[in-house]
Every structure is written in C-alpha cells, then in structure tokens.
Motif scaffolding. Structure first.
Motif, PDB file in Angstrom:
ATOM      1  N   SER A   1      48.879  43.719  24.843  1.00  0.00           N
ATOM      2  CA  SER A   1      49.846  44.545  25.472  1.00  0.00           C
ATOM      3  C   SER A   1      49.336  45.963  25.694  1.00  0.00           C
ATOM      4  CB  SER A   1      51.018  44.782  24.370  1.00  0.00           C
ATOM      5  OG  SER A   1      50.517  45.504  23.183  1.00  0.00           O
ATOM      6  N   VAL A   2      50.171  46.634  26.778  1.00  0.00           N
ATOM      7  CA  VAL A   2      49.625  47.809  27.541  1.00  0.00           C
ATOM      8  C   VAL A   2      50.117  48.877  26.616  1.00  0.00           C
ATOM      9  CG1 VAL A   2      49.744  49.340  29.565  1.00  0.00           C
ATOM     10  CG2 VAL A   2      49.533  46.564  29.689  1.00  0.00           C
ATOM     11  N   GLY A   3      49.343  50.107  26.618  1.00  0.00           N
ATOM     12  CA  GLY A   3      50.013  51.152  25.919  1.00  0.00           C
ATOM     13  C   GLY A   3      49.293  51.630  24.675  1.00  0.00           C
ATOM     14  N   GLY A   4      49.322  50.856  23.434  1.00  0.00           N
ATOM     15  CA  GLY A   4      48.739  51.403  22.580  1.00  0.00           C
ATOM     16  C   GLY A   4      49.465  52.281  21.455  1.00  0.00           C
ATOM     17  N   ASP A   5      48.946  52.635  20.290  1.00  0.00           N
ATOM     18  CA  ASP A   5      49.601  53.799  19.501  1.00  0.00           C
ATOM     19  C   ASP A   5      49.357  55.000  19.944  1.00  0.00           C
ATOM     20  OD1 ASP A   5      47.318  53.532  16.709  1.00  0.00           O
ATOM     21  OD2 ASP A   5      46.986  54.317  18.674  1.00  0.00           O
ATOM     22  N   GLU A   6      49.461  56.045  19.001  1.00  0.00           N
ATOM     23  CA  GLU A   6      49.355  57.604  19.323  1.00  0.00           C
ATOM     24  C   GLU A   6      48.006  57.837  19.592  1.00  0.00           C
ATOM     25  OE1 GLU A   6      49.755  57.244  14.994  1.00  0.00           O
ATOM     26  OE2 GLU A   6      50.836  56.433  16.744  1.00  0.00           O
ATOM     27  N   ASN A   7      47.232  57.064  18.985  1.00  0.00           N
ATOM     28  CA  ASN A   7      45.659  57.378  19.107  1.00  0.00           C
ATOM     29  C   ASN A   7      45.160  56.875  20.450  1.00  0.00           C
ATOM     30  OD1 ASN A   7      45.585  59.042  16.670  1.00  0.00           O
ATOM     31  ND2 ASN A   7      45.745  56.840  15.742  1.00  0.00           N
TER      32      ASN A   7
ATOM     33  N   ASP B   1      50.413  50.131  38.864  1.00  0.00           N
ATOM     34  CA  ASP B   1      51.096  48.919  38.559  1.00  0.00           C
ATOM     35  C   ASP B   1      50.009  47.596  38.836  1.00  0.00           C
ATOM     36  OD1 ASP B   1      53.442  50.009  37.895  1.00  0.00           O
ATOM     37  OD2 ASP B   1      54.455  49.750  40.021  1.00  0.00           O
ATOM     38  N   ASN B   2      49.034  47.566  39.682  1.00  0.00           N
ATOM     39  CA  ASN B   2      48.230  46.600  39.871  1.00  0.00           C
ATOM     40  C   ASN B   2      47.381  46.155  38.750  1.00  0.00           C
ATOM     41  OD1 ASN B   2      46.859  44.483  41.708  1.00  0.00           O
ATOM     42  ND2 ASN B   2      45.245  45.866  41.285  1.00  0.00           N
ATOM     43  N   ILE B   3      46.859  47.537  38.106  1.00  0.00           N
ATOM     44  CA  ILE B   3      45.859  47.671  37.002  1.00  0.00           C
ATOM     45  C   ILE B   3      46.668  47.030  36.047  1.00  0.00           C
ATOM     46  CG2 ILE B   3      44.611  49.313  35.588  1.00  0.00           C
ATOM     47  CD1 ILE B   3      44.221  51.117  38.070  1.00  0.00           C
ATOM     48  N   ARG B   4      47.735  47.588  35.689  1.00  0.00           N
ATOM     49  CA  ARG B   4      48.518  47.191  34.558  1.00  0.00           C
ATOM     50  C   ARG B   4      48.893  45.605  34.539  1.00  0.00           C
ATOM     51  NH1 ARG B   4      50.845  52.679  34.474  1.00  0.00           N
ATOM     52  NH2 ARG B   4      52.099  52.059  36.048  1.00  0.00           N
ATOM     53  N   ASN B   5      49.127  45.184  35.696  1.00  0.00           N
ATOM     54  CA  ASN B   5      49.644  43.738  35.740  1.00  0.00           C
ATOM     55  C   ASN B   5      48.409  42.939  35.449  1.00  0.00           C
ATOM     56  OD1 ASN B   5      51.501  41.626  37.283  1.00  0.00           O
ATOM     57  ND2 ASN B   5      49.612  41.442  38.320  1.00  0.00           N
ATOM     58  N   ASN B   6      47.277  43.338  36.016  1.00  0.00           N
ATOM     59  CA  ASN B   6      45.829  42.735  35.805  1.00  0.00           C
ATOM     60  C   ASN B   6      45.517  42.608  34.414  1.00  0.00           C
ATOM     61  OD1 ASN B   6      45.624  42.159  38.643  1.00  0.00           O
ATOM     62  ND2 ASN B   6      44.200  43.629  38.963  1.00  0.00           N
ATOM     63  N   TYR B   7      45.934  43.682  33.575  1.00  0.00           N
ATOM     64  CA  TYR B   7      45.496  43.931  32.267  1.00  0.00           C
ATOM     65  C   TYR B   7      46.701  42.602  31.561  1.00  0.00           C
ATOM     66  CZ  TYR B   7      45.302  45.543  27.466  1.00  0.00           C
ATOM     67  OH  TYR B   7      45.159  45.668  26.186  1.00  0.00           O
TER      68      TYR B   7
ATOM     69  N   GLU C   1      54.167  58.935  34.969  1.00  0.00           N
ATOM     70  CA  GLU C   1      54.676  57.522  35.193  1.00  0.00           C
ATOM     71  C   GLU C   1      53.418  56.449  35.579  1.00  0.00           C
ATOM     72  OE1 GLU C   1      57.829  54.834  37.358  1.00  0.00           O
ATOM     73  OE2 GLU C   1      57.467  56.980  37.900  1.00  0.00           O
ATOM     74  N   ALA C   2      52.501  57.156  36.677  1.00  0.00           N
ATOM     75  CA  ALA C   2      51.357  56.214  36.790  1.00  0.00           C
ATOM     76  C   ALA C   2      50.272  56.062  35.953  1.00  0.00           C
ATOM     77  CB  ALA C   2      50.699  57.079  38.291  1.00  0.00           C
TER      78      ALA C   2
ATOM     79  N   HIS D   1      41.207  43.526  42.334  1.00  0.00           N
ATOM     80  CA  HIS D   1      41.036  44.222  41.164  1.00  0.00           C
ATOM     81  C   HIS D   1      41.392  45.596  41.235  1.00  0.00           C
ATOM     82  CE1 HIS D   1      37.504  41.477  40.233  1.00  0.00           C
ATOM     83  NE2 HIS D   1      38.464  40.851  40.114  1.00  0.00           N
ATOM     84  N   CYS D   2      41.388  46.354  42.355  1.00  0.00           N
ATOM     85  CA  CYS D   2      41.642  47.944  42.517  1.00  0.00           C
ATOM     86  C   CYS D   2      41.700  48.153  44.125  1.00  0.00           C
ATOM     87  CB  CYS D   2      40.501  48.650  42.212  1.00  0.00           C
ATOM     88  SG  CYS D   2      38.710  48.348  42.576  1.00  0.00           S
ATOM     89  N   MET D   3      42.149  49.210  44.222  1.00  0.00           N
ATOM     90  CA  MET D   3      41.922  49.520  45.798  1.00  0.00           C
ATOM     91  C   MET D   3      43.082  48.998  46.463  1.00  0.00           C
ATOM     92  SD  MET D   3      40.322  52.328  46.640  1.00  0.00           S
ATOM     93  CE  MET D   3      39.477  53.598  46.326  1.00  0.00           C
ATOM     94  N   VAL D   4      44.053  48.547  46.108  1.00  0.00           N
ATOM     95  CA  VAL D   4      45.383  47.784  46.676  1.00  0.00           C
ATOM     96  C   VAL D   4      46.346  48.774  47.504  1.00  0.00           C
ATOM     97  CG1 VAL D   4      45.081  45.933  44.909  1.00  0.00           C
ATOM     98  CG2 VAL D   4      46.713  47.555  44.676  1.00  0.00           C
ATOM     99  N   SER D   5      46.227  50.229  47.045  1.00  0.00           N
ATOM    100  CA  SER D   5      47.093  50.744  47.767  1.00  0.00           C
ATOM    101  C   SER D   5      46.746  52.229  47.475  1.00  0.00           C
ATOM    102  CB  SER D   5      48.685  50.599  47.136  1.00  0.00           C
ATOM    103  OG  SER D   5      49.477  51.509  47.876  1.00  0.00           O
ATOM    104  N   TYR D   6      47.043  52.890  48.649  1.00  0.00           N
ATOM    105  CA  TYR D   6      46.942  54.514  48.511  1.00  0.00           C
ATOM    106  C   TYR D   6      47.984  55.255  47.535  1.00  0.00           C
ATOM    107  CZ  TYR D   6      43.410  55.957  51.964  1.00  0.00           C
ATOM    108  OH  TYR D   6      42.380  56.080  52.856  1.00  0.00           O
ATOM    109  N   ASN D   7      49.207  54.711  47.593  1.00  0.00           N
ATOM    110  CA  ASN D   7      50.156  54.943  46.484  1.00  0.00           C
ATOM    111  C   ASN D   7      49.775  54.843  45.205  1.00  0.00           C
ATOM    112  OD1 ASN D   7      52.848  54.154  44.972  1.00  0.00           O
ATOM    113  ND2 ASN D   7      53.299  55.851  46.410  1.00  0.00           N
ATOM    114  N   GLU D   8      49.845  55.890  44.456  1.00  0.00           N
ATOM    115  CA  GLU D   8      49.167  55.793  43.084  1.00  0.00           C
ATOM    116  C   GLU D   8      49.948  54.815  42.123  1.00  0.00           C
ATOM    117  OE1 GLU D   8      48.537  59.628  41.286  1.00  0.00           O
ATOM    118  OE2 GLU D   8      51.025  59.924  40.978  1.00  0.00           O
TER     119      GLU D   8
END
Length: 509
Positions: free
Chosen positions: A175-181, A233-239, A265-266, A221-228
């Motif tokens: 899962s994405v995110g993790g704890d406070e550390n 979202d692409n990076i998180r989706n790949n994870y 947010e990004a 894997h990366c560089m799919v959009s200038y919009n951050e």
C-alpha cells in the motif's frame, strides 16, 4: 510712457510663462526617460547574462551580472570539503531495465545531428498560456523568458503505450503512504549521470519489491505528463499495481517539468531524493569515459574543445548537473543556476556525495525499516578513496585545467548549495555523527589542488564560507522560486518532450 510700461510688463509675464512651461516639459521628459530606463532594467532581469563564453544576448553581460542580487552572483559562492563518500562510483550503466540500453546511450551520445546542430537550428513549440510571462512595458507585448524555453518538437506517442514491467521486480505490491515515519513511501530519485545513482539504486533495490534503474518513458514508468498530478498518479498507480517503489529519473529535465512535485496532493506517498557530486570529480569521470590522456587534452577532439565550440550532447562534461536540473541546453545563465537551486529546495533529501553513507544508513534505512545487507549496517567509512582509479588530469597543462575549473563555476555554486542543504536536512533528521568538513568554496579548493594556487588566510577572510550560518548567501531569490513553483504546479497535461535513455526522443533536435 504708461502704455510702454504696460507692454513691457505684459511681455515679461509672457516670457516668464513660457520659461515655466519649458521647464515643466523638460521635467516631464526627464521623468519619462528615467522610468523607461527603469522599466527596461526590470524586464532585462528575466534574461540574465551568461556565465561563460559561447554566445550572449548582452554585450554588457559582465556589468549586468554585478547588478543582480548577491544571491544570484557567482563570486565567492562556491565551496568544498575534503573527502567524498562514493568517489569510486562511476555509474557504469549496468542493470538497466532494457537490454538495449547500451545502444540507446550510444545513439544519444553519437547521433550526428546531436553533435552538428547549430544552436539556431532548433524548433520551439510554444507552451499553452502558462506563467510566468513578462510584459515589456515599452512595447506592451508579452514574451516567455528564455530560461523557460525548451527547444523541442511534440512527442509522438504510440497507440499501444502501456506499462512494461522493469527487471528485478517481485510483483509484491504494497500500500502507498506508510506510517508517520514514512515507511513504504515510494522513493522518487533524480539521477544525474555520474552522481552515484548506480550505488544508490543497488542499495534500494535490495529492499523494495520493484525498482527502475532508469525509468522508461516508453514503458510508461515516468514522464507521462507535464502536469504534476497526472505524473504523480501514474507513479502511485505503478506502485499499487506493479510494486514499483523506486523510480529513478535519469534525464535532462525541461525547465517547466515539475520534479520534485510542488503541491502536497501530488507529493502524497512520495519521497524525493537526489545525489549531488563534486562537479570536478564528475568531470574527471567524464574524461575517463572519453579516454583522452593528459597529453591529448589540448587536441581538437578533446572534450574541452568540442564542447567549447558548442557541440554538446546530452551527456556532456560541461556543467551537466546544472543543465539537467534547469533544462539548459545552450549557454548557462544565472537564471538556470537559480532554477537548479529552487529544485533542490523541493527534495526531501539532498545527498551531498561525502554524506552518502550518513543519508542512506542514518535516514533512509531507519525510515523504511531496512536492515543489514551492508547498505544498512551501522558502519560508516571515515575515509573514502577513488577506488584505485587514476587521475586523468595528471600531467595536464595547469592553464587548461584552470579553464575547465572556471567553466564549471555554475556547477560549483549549485554543489556548494547542495552541501548546505544536505547538512541541514541530516541535522533536522537527528543525525549526530556528521564529519567535520572544510568550509572552503569548492571552486577555490579545486583551483588550489590542480593549478598550484596557494589559498591564504587573506582568501579565507574575503570569501563566503560554506556553512549553515551562510545559507542565506547561497540561496536563490525567494520571489524567483515562488514564480518557478507556480510554473511547475500549473502545467497543462501533455506528454513531456525529453531526451535520454528510454525516452521517445533519442537525441537533441
């Protein structure tokens, strides 16, 4: 007689009125000229003078440089320490995600069009109504500052553009995110060539389910959009779908591309890192790869002369770190240096080369719960060697070496600022066993080593030392960084035109 006196008085009054009107008109003209000059100066600061020869928009560039804020100047802002954490790593290019990587590098480095293009031959694709645009108060027209321009034609994306799994993936997505550390955060690394990115990748891939040695645009894997936000979202989706927890960008960033991301947010679930190496040691690695010995440094095919003539490729010896951070393909200006510094401020962890072990073993390993495997043991080397590699500059003419040191001044300035940020961030994260380092500017220390120049107490009393107390002297202008963050956070969602391994475009032009 009375009539004559009356006429004389009337004439004197008329003359006085004329003189008053003439004086008023003169004052108005002087004021108008003054404000015109002021406005002209204000506009010119968006196209700052160049740091070195190779074409300039301003014949008085050196004089203009002295008019810039002290935080934008080069003089005295460069510093170094002794020793280096990962000097032996030359980024040999092993373990890329594609077996054709060697061919890709060769095509990027050796493409004739990349070597022979004149600077004026590039075509520029305008960006859609994105800030900042500067208004010329004299003509009333608006224009894009040259430091934001990126000479590239639009990307042609194939219909079957989909994610392709990198090597060294276990497919155990978490899962994405993790704890406070920060555990389980996705590490997004910006890898500048010959800046120890290979060592870092080797360490991280031992602990994460999936890692890209170099993220491929062609494999989504990366560089799919200038919009951050789209890029994030692409990076998180790949994870989430494929377990890609380490994403390494190894390419020259267009000046408008957002990396690291600006908005919270990004940035959610992501942890941004980069390593900044002493630019002269990086340059020596470049020389080893080009294989000129010291007796050949002066010959026409030497990297010094080839790049001095403007024939540069993506992996050049000329200020690569500044160029990749700022998207500077031609002459480097103080604006490019400031873009590079503004980017560095956005990284969660800037790793100065000689603090590599401290950053990995004292911050990243505990943060992610990584243990053992030599990368995360407790031992930190006190002394670092060059791995037995010879110095390619041994016996080289001191004047030629001095010329290259001077030419790398922009990278020295960025490196010294990275040193300050790295030390500051490690202290903020509770690292206490940091080594004592020299506060001498890297530019000055390198000159001393290779040209025989003696650094005296007088030098040290005149220069700005590299220390946390002097951070404000090395920092980019706040207003400039705010403008750049506004650019980076408001890009239109279109595919970036980038150059490097695994990109749709394989060479400049």
């Amino acid at each position: 007689i009375k009539t004559t006196d009356t006429r004389n008085n009337a004439m004197r009054q008329s003359l006085l009125i004329l003189l008053i009107n003439a004086a008023a008109l003169s004052l108005i003209w002087i004021a108008s000229t003054f404000w015109t000059c002021q406005n002209s100066i204000d506009v010119s600061r968006y196209d700052a003078p160049m740091y070195f020869s190779g074409g300039s928009d301003d014949d008085d560039a050196e004089a203009d440089l002295q008019m810039l804020p002290s935080s934008s100047r080069l003089g005295g802002f460069n510093n170094v320490r002794g020793g280096m954490g990962i000097d032996g790593n030359d980024d040999d290019g092993e373990d890329y995600d594609d077996d054709t990587v060697a061919q890709d590098v060769s095509s990027v480095n050796n493409n004739p069009s990349a070597a022979d293009d004149d600077q004026g031959a590039y075509t520029y694709t305008n960006v859609d109504n994105e800030p900042p645009r500067v208004v010329d108060t004299i003509t009333g027209s608006s224009f894009e500052p040259t430091f934001l321009q990126w000479h590239a034609t639009p990307v042609e994306v194939p219909d079957n553009w989909t994610f392709k799994t990198p090597k060294f993936c276990s497919a155990n997505a978490t899962s994405v995110g993790g704890d406070e550390n920060g555990k389980n955060k996705i590490i997004v690394h910006f890898h500048m060539q010959h800046n120890a990115g290979t060592s870092f990748y080797s360490a991280v891939k031992s602990f994460v389910p999936c890692a890209t040695r170099c993220c491929y645009q062609t494999s989504k894997h990366c560089m799919v959009s200038y919009n951050e936000q789209t890029e994030a979202d692409n990076i998180r989706n790949n994870y989430e779908k494929h377990g890609v927890q380490y994403v390494s960008y190894e390419l020259m960033l267009p000046p408008r591309f957002s990396l690291p991301f600006v908005s919270e947010e990004a940035r959610q679930g992501l942890y941004f890192t980069t390593i900044v190496r002493d630019p002269f040691k990086r340059f020596m690695t470049h020389l080893r790869r080009s294989k000129p010995n010291s007796s050949e440094m002066h010959l026409p095919k030497s990297p010094f002369w080839m790049e001095l003539s403007g024939r540069q490729n993506l992996y050049s010896g000329d200020n690569l770190n500044v160029r990749w951070l700022a998207g500077a393909r031609d002459a480097i200006t103080s604006d490019h240096v400031n873009i590079a510094k503004c980017r560095l401020q956005l990284f969660d962890l800037v790793i100065a080369d000689y603090l590599y072990d401290h950053a990995v073993k004292r911050v990243l390993c505990p943060m992610n719960g990584w243990k053992g495997k030599k990368h995360c043991d407790e031992k930190i080397a006190n002394e670092h060697t060059s791995g037995g590699k010879s110095d390619p500059l041994t016996g080289a003419d001191a004047h030629l070496v001095g010329a290259w040191v001077e030419r790398l001044r922009p990278s020295f300035e960025v490196y010294d600022y990275a040193r300050i940020l790295s030390l500051k961030q490690l202290k903020e994260r509770g690292v206490t066993d940091l080594p004592e380092v020299s506060e001498v500017p890297s530019y000055l220390a390198t000159l001393s080593k290779y040209t025989g120049m003696k650094v005296t107490d007088h030098h040290l009393n005149m220069i700005q030392r590299v220390s946390l107390d002097n951070e404000h002297l090395f920092s980019p202008p706040v207003e400039f960084c705010e403008q750049m963050k506004n650019v980076w956070a408001n890009n239109a969602p279109r595919v970036p035109e980038v150059y490097g391994i695994g990109t749709f475009k394989q060479s400049f032009g």
